[in-house]
Design a protein around this motif. Structure first.
Motif, PDB file in Angstrom:
ATOM      1  N   SER A  62     -35.824   7.940 -12.190  1.00  0.00           N
ATOM      2  CA  SER A  62     -35.256   6.696 -12.007  1.00  0.00           C
ATOM      3  C   SER A  62     -34.685   7.127 -10.414  1.00  0.00           C
ATOM      4  CB  SER A  62     -35.006   5.534 -12.449  1.00  0.00           C
ATOM      5  OG  SER A  62     -33.717   5.818 -13.045  1.00  0.00           O
ATOM      6  N   HIS A  63     -34.708   5.811  -9.596  1.00  0.00           N
ATOM      7  CA  HIS A  63     -34.299   5.298  -8.171  1.00  0.00           C
ATOM      8  C   HIS A  63     -33.477   4.028  -8.101  1.00  0.00           C
ATOM      9  CE1 HIS A  63     -33.258   7.802  -4.377  1.00  0.00           C
ATOM     10  NE2 HIS A  63     -33.724   6.098  -3.887  1.00  0.00           N
ATOM     11  N   LYS A  64     -32.491   4.489  -7.454  1.00  0.00           N
ATOM     12  CA  LYS A  64     -32.190   3.238  -7.086  1.00  0.00           C
ATOM     13  C   LYS A  64     -30.884   3.739  -5.493  1.00  0.00           C
ATOM     14  CE  LYS A  64     -29.872  -1.409  -6.862  1.00  0.00           C
ATOM     15  NZ  LYS A  64     -29.167  -1.995  -8.224  1.00  0.00           N
ATOM     16  N   GLY A  65     -31.861   2.944  -4.198  1.00  0.00           N
ATOM     17  CA  GLY A  65     -31.145   3.660  -3.227  1.00  0.00           C
ATOM     18  C   GLY A  65     -30.900   2.620  -2.240  1.00  0.00           C
ATOM     19  N   TYR A 111     -32.573   2.243   1.185  1.00  0.00           N
ATOM     20  CA  TYR A 111     -34.443   1.764   1.204  1.00  0.00           C
ATOM     21  C   TYR A 111     -35.400   1.546  -0.295  1.00  0.00           C
ATOM     22  CZ  TYR A 111     -32.276   1.654   5.743  1.00  0.00           C
ATOM     23  OH  TYR A 111     -31.615   2.007   6.286  1.00  0.00           O
ATOM     24  N   TRP A 112     -35.545   2.520  -1.492  1.00  0.00           N
ATOM     25  CA  TRP A 112     -36.136   2.385  -2.076  1.00  0.00           C
ATOM     26  C   TRP A 112     -35.652   2.724  -3.469  1.00  0.00           C
ATOM     27  CZ3 TRP A 112     -41.317   2.182  -0.955  1.00  0.00           C
ATOM     28  CH2 TRP A 112     -41.521   3.043   0.952  1.00  0.00           C
ATOM     29  N   GLN A 113     -35.610   1.308  -4.965  1.00  0.00           N
ATOM     30  CA  GLN A 113     -35.612   1.360  -5.665  1.00  0.00           C
ATOM     31  C   GLN A 113     -37.321   1.525  -6.853  1.00  0.00           C
ATOM     32  OE1 GLN A 113     -33.675  -1.936  -7.041  1.00  0.00           O
ATOM     33  NE2 GLN A 113     -33.554  -1.562  -9.414  1.00  0.00           N
ATOM     34  N   PHE A 114     -37.174   2.303  -7.064  1.00  0.00           N
ATOM     35  CA  PHE A 114     -38.260   2.903  -8.161  1.00  0.00           C
ATOM     36  C   PHE A 114     -37.797   3.272 -10.155  1.00  0.00           C
ATOM     37  CE2 PHE A 114     -39.281   5.259  -3.970  1.00  0.00           C
ATOM     38  CZ  PHE A 114     -40.656   4.116  -4.357  1.00  0.00           C
ATOM     39  N   PRO A 115     -37.984   2.608 -11.041  1.00  0.00           N
ATOM     40  CA  PRO A 115     -38.999   1.165 -10.634  1.00  0.00           C
ATOM     41  C   PRO A 115     -38.322   0.373 -10.201  1.00  0.00           C
ATOM     42  CG  PRO A 115     -38.808   2.324 -13.091  1.00  0.00           C
ATOM     43  CD  PRO A 115     -37.822   2.352 -12.177  1.00  0.00           C
ATOM     44  N   PRO A 116     -38.918  -1.075  -9.533  1.00  0.00           N
ATOM     45  CA  PRO A 116     -38.455  -1.900  -8.533  1.00  0.00           C
ATOM     46  C   PRO A 116     -37.155  -3.004  -9.381  1.00  0.00           C
ATOM     47  CG  PRO A 116     -40.843  -3.163  -8.753  1.00  0.00           C
ATOM     48  CD  PRO A 116     -40.278  -1.022  -9.387  1.00  0.00           C
ATOM     49  N   GLU A 117     -36.212  -3.285  -9.004  1.00  0.00           N
ATOM     50  CA  GLU A 117     -35.665  -4.386  -9.960  1.00  0.00           C
ATOM     51  C   GLU A 117     -36.083  -5.700 -10.499  1.00  0.00           C
ATOM     52  OE1 GLU A 117     -30.945  -6.062  -8.719  1.00  0.00           O
ATOM     53  OE2 GLU A 117     -32.317  -5.402  -7.413  1.00  0.00           O
ATOM     54  N   THR A 118     -37.570  -6.086 -10.194  1.00  0.00           N
ATOM     55  CA  THR A 118     -37.576  -7.016 -10.575  1.00  0.00           C
ATOM     56  C   THR A 118     -38.405  -6.263 -11.876  1.00  0.00           C
ATOM     57  OG1 THR A 118     -39.725  -6.407  -9.433  1.00  0.00           O
ATOM     58  CG2 THR A 118     -38.113  -8.344  -8.177  1.00  0.00           C
ATOM     59  N   GLY A 119     -38.782  -5.677 -12.482  1.00  0.00           N
ATOM     60  CA  GLY A 119     -39.676  -5.174 -13.760  1.00  0.00           C
ATOM     61  C   GLY A 119     -40.874  -4.289 -13.413  1.00  0.00           C
ATOM     62  N   LEU A 120     -40.952  -4.481 -14.487  1.00  0.00           N
ATOM     63  CA  LEU A 120     -42.445  -3.026 -14.604  1.00  0.00           C
ATOM     64  C   LEU A 120     -43.139  -3.386 -15.847  1.00  0.00           C
ATOM     65  CD1 LEU A 120     -42.530   0.080 -12.529  1.00  0.00           C
ATOM     66  CD2 LEU A 120     -43.722  -2.490 -11.756  1.00  0.00           C
ATOM     67  N   THR A 121     -44.102  -4.200 -16.114  1.00  0.00           N
ATOM     68  CA  THR A 121     -44.417  -4.078 -17.489  1.00  0.00           C
ATOM     69  C   THR A 121     -44.972  -2.762 -18.219  1.00  0.00           C
ATOM     70  OG1 THR A 121     -45.263  -6.896 -16.660  1.00  0.00           O
ATOM     71  CG2 THR A 121     -46.418  -6.278 -19.183  1.00  0.00           C
ATOM     72  N   GLY A 122     -45.007  -3.188 -19.871  1.00  0.00           N
ATOM     73  CA  GLY A 122     -45.394  -1.613 -20.103  1.00  0.00           C
ATOM     74  C   GLY A 122     -46.610  -1.385 -21.034  1.00  0.00           C
ATOM     75  N   HIS A 123     -46.939  -0.808 -21.873  1.00  0.00           N
ATOM     76  CA  HIS A 123     -48.075  -0.971 -22.157  1.00  0.00           C
ATOM     77  C   HIS A 123     -48.314   0.092 -23.540  1.00  0.00           C
ATOM     78  CE1 HIS A 123     -52.483   0.846 -22.950  1.00  0.00           C
ATOM     79  NE2 HIS A 123     -52.403  -0.733 -22.855  1.00  0.00           N
ATOM     80  N   PRO A 124     -48.523  -0.180 -24.558  1.00  0.00           N
ATOM     81  CA  PRO A 124     -48.901   0.114 -26.022  1.00  0.00           C
ATOM     82  C   PRO A 124     -48.843   2.133 -25.557  1.00  0.00           C
ATOM     83  CG  PRO A 124     -49.928  -1.595 -25.979  1.00  0.00           C
ATOM     84  CD  PRO A 124     -49.483  -1.385 -24.596  1.00  0.00           C
ATOM     85  N   GLY A 154     -39.895  -3.157 -23.466  1.00  0.00           N
ATOM     86  CA  GLY A 154     -40.803  -2.905 -23.605  1.00  0.00           C
ATOM     87  C   GLY A 154     -41.720  -3.031 -22.040  1.00  0.00           C
ATOM     88  N   MET A 155     -40.220  -2.993 -21.073  1.00  0.00           N
ATOM     89  CA  MET A 155     -40.369  -2.208 -19.637  1.00  0.00           C
ATOM     90  C   MET A 155     -40.359  -0.749 -18.745  1.00  0.00           C
ATOM     91  SD  MET A 155     -40.810  -5.820 -18.825  1.00  0.00           S
ATOM     92  CE  MET A 155     -40.306  -5.729 -17.390  1.00  0.00           C
ATOM     93  N   VAL A 156     -40.729  -0.763 -18.003  1.00  0.00           N
ATOM     94  CA  VAL A 156     -40.947   0.429 -17.595  1.00  0.00           C
ATOM     95  C   VAL A 156     -39.796   0.702 -17.850  1.00  0.00           C
ATOM     96  CG1 VAL A 156     -41.650   2.235 -15.695  1.00  0.00           C
ATOM     97  CG2 VAL A 156     -43.307   0.427 -17.163  1.00  0.00           C
ATOM     98  N   HIS A 157     -39.023   1.811 -17.252  1.00  0.00           N
ATOM     99  CA  HIS A 157     -37.745   2.100 -16.787  1.00  0.00           C
ATOM    100  C   HIS A 157     -37.648   2.884 -15.791  1.00  0.00           C
ATOM    101  CE1 HIS A 157     -34.952  -0.782 -19.841  1.00  0.00           C
ATOM    102  NE2 HIS A 157     -36.404  -1.009 -19.796  1.00  0.00           N
ATOM    103  N   GLU A 158     -38.597   4.207 -16.464  1.00  0.00           N
ATOM    104  CA  GLU A 158     -38.158   5.176 -15.570  1.00  0.00           C
ATOM    105  C   GLU A 158     -40.554   5.740 -15.282  1.00  0.00           C
ATOM    106  OE1 GLU A 158     -36.457   9.172 -17.256  1.00  0.00           O
ATOM    107  OE2 GLU A 158     -34.939   7.853 -16.433  1.00  0.00           O
ATOM    108  N   ILE A 159     -40.331   6.100 -14.180  1.00  0.00           N
ATOM    109  CA  ILE A 159     -41.925   6.701 -13.596  1.00  0.00           C
ATOM    110  C   ILE A 159     -41.698   8.207 -13.657  1.00  0.00           C
ATOM    111  CG2 ILE A 159     -42.588   4.457 -12.683  1.00  0.00           C
ATOM    112  CD1 ILE A 159     -42.214   5.844 -10.175  1.00  0.00           C
ATOM    113  N   GLY A 160     -42.710   8.558 -12.990  1.00  0.00           N
ATOM    114  CA  GLY A 160     -43.590   9.919 -13.041  1.00  0.00           C
ATOM    115  C   GLY A 160     -44.482  10.162 -12.975  1.00  0.00           C
ATOM    116  N   ILE A 161     -44.661  11.374 -11.878  1.00  0.00           N
ATOM    117  CA  ILE A 161     -45.721  11.727 -10.757  1.00  0.00           C
ATOM    118  C   ILE A 161     -46.970  12.691 -11.870  1.00  0.00           C
ATOM    119  CG2 ILE A 161     -44.983  11.437  -8.663  1.00  0.00           C
ATOM    120  CD1 ILE A 161     -45.376  14.238  -8.838  1.00  0.00           C
TER     121      ILE A 161
END
Length: 384
Positions: free
Chosen positions: A176-179, A181-194, A207-214
């Motif tokens: 995750s990253h909060k700087g 100019y950029w925030q990943f995931p965004p502060e508004t949140g990203l919906t998860g998936h089973p 049920g929300m995405v707290h971290e991402i990965g490439i």
């Protein structure tokens, strides 16, 4: 010592550019691609370490028509068997850094690890301002950098944050990253998936995405070699010393270069990095090699036209010129090497504004008469 080539991305000769709008000429662009194929195949056979190119967009005039770093790198790599591709580089102020990290990792796989990558800040307002990934960002110039104005400060902050995000994406399975100019995931949140929960990572109990990965991760471990393309600012040198990138310096003022090398070594040591002097930075210039004085004068005039018409009005300085016959060029390299101790050289040649026969003769002569004075051939055919 390794020798790398850099092309300027010219689509045509002087008389063709003067007709106007050469960048949109389909016939010239097809010829451009065919000429690149020839240069890449020749450089691959001769033992150059890599073939480098830049990133620029909206180039109606035809001066730097290299408008997709990933696609162009793949094009170059498809026509070489041994040689690496040097993307110099992604202008990070115009990219989503996570997407850039993912694209580079994918490209690294497609090229089987034959990839070097550089990152730059952007100095051409027409396209950097149009493509800016952060609202209000724009290009910077050497004059802006010296003045440390608002435009340069914002450009540098975005750039340095982006470099950190790209490396974070490469070095971590999820992050995750909060700087600023950029925030990943965004502060508004990203919906998860089973499926994220079952087979992936980064999803929380809410049920929300707290971290991402490439995906994929880079082919090279931990990532492709990093370069700071054409660095001349001590603040930029400091950043690359901390981040582990090798600046490419195309300057002939040896006192300045020595100060730059020393600055890099000191900053790297303060950051806990043990760097040998020969690995601190790379050196190079515009190659104008030949023993025929009339031909050499013609080459110089064509290079001068290109720089005076295009680069210098941006506030850029004329790069170091490696000019003369094999003995003269070798002396220039030897003198610089004694003072700086580099182990890599970058050579810009007259792609586009000189005819292929002139360029091919020069590339061949360099490897036949100059390279053996500083290097030996490795088993794979690369001069090292």
């Amino acid at each position: 010592m390794k020798f790398h080539l850099i092309q300027p991305g010219m689509i045509g000769r002087q008389h063709e550019i003067k007709q106007g709008m050469a960048g949109q000429n389909k016939v010239l662009y097809q010829r451009y691609l065919e000429e690149i194929r020839g240069y890449v195949k020749l450089a691959d056979e001769l033992g150059y370490a890599s073939y480098g190119h830049n990133e620029h967009h909206l180039q109606l005039e035809g001066f730097e028509v290299t408008n997709h770093p990933g696609m162009f790198s793949l094009f170059v790599g498809m026509h070489a068997q041994r040689m690496r591709v040097s993307t110099l580089g992604y202008v990070l102020t115009t990219h989503n850094p996570v997407r850039a990290a993912e694209e580079i990792a994918t490209l690294d796989h497609m090229l089987g690890g034959r990839l070097n990558v550089g990152f730059t800040r952007g100095y051409q307002s027409r396209w950097v301002g149009s493509y800016a990934s952060v609202r209000g960002a724009n290009a910077t110039t050497p004059q802006d950098a010296k003045a440390r104005g608002e435009v340069d400060t914002m450009n540098r902050e975005i750039f340095e944050e982006c470099v950190g995000i790209v490396k974070k994406a490469w070095l971590n399975s999820t992050f995750s990253h909060k700087g600023k100019y950029w925030q990943f995931p965004p502060e508004t949140g990203l919906t998860g998936h089973p499926a994220y929960e079952k087979y992936g990572a980064g999803m929380g109990e809410d049920g929300m995405v707290h971290e991402i990965g490439i995906a994929p991760r880079c082919y090279q471990d931990p990532h492709p070699p990093l370069y700071g393309a054409f660095a001349h600012s001590m603040r930029t040198i400091d950043m690359w010393a901390r981040e582990g990138g090798k600046p490419i310096v195309m300057a002939n003022q040896m006192e300045f270069c020595e100060a730059l090398w020393t600055r890099y070594m000191n900053t790297a040591a303060a950051a806990g990095r043990d760097v040998k002097r020969e690995d601190a930075a790379a050196w190079g210039g515009v190659l104008m090699l030949g023993s025929d004085k009339a031909k050499l004068e013609h080459k110089k005039a064509e290079h001068d036209w290109y720089w005076h018409e295009f680069f210098l009005p941006f506030g850029q300085g004329y790069a170091n010129c490696l000019i003369g016959d094999a003995d003269e060029v070798s002396r220039q390299i030897e003198d610089a090497h004694k003072r700086l101790g580099f182990n890599e050289m970058w050579l810009q040649f007259g792609q586009g504004h000189l005819d292929p026969e002139e360029n091919e003769e020069e590339l061949y002569e360099f490897m036949e008469k100059v390279a053996p004075r500083f290097s030996t051939k490795a088993p794979d055919g690369t001069w090292v």
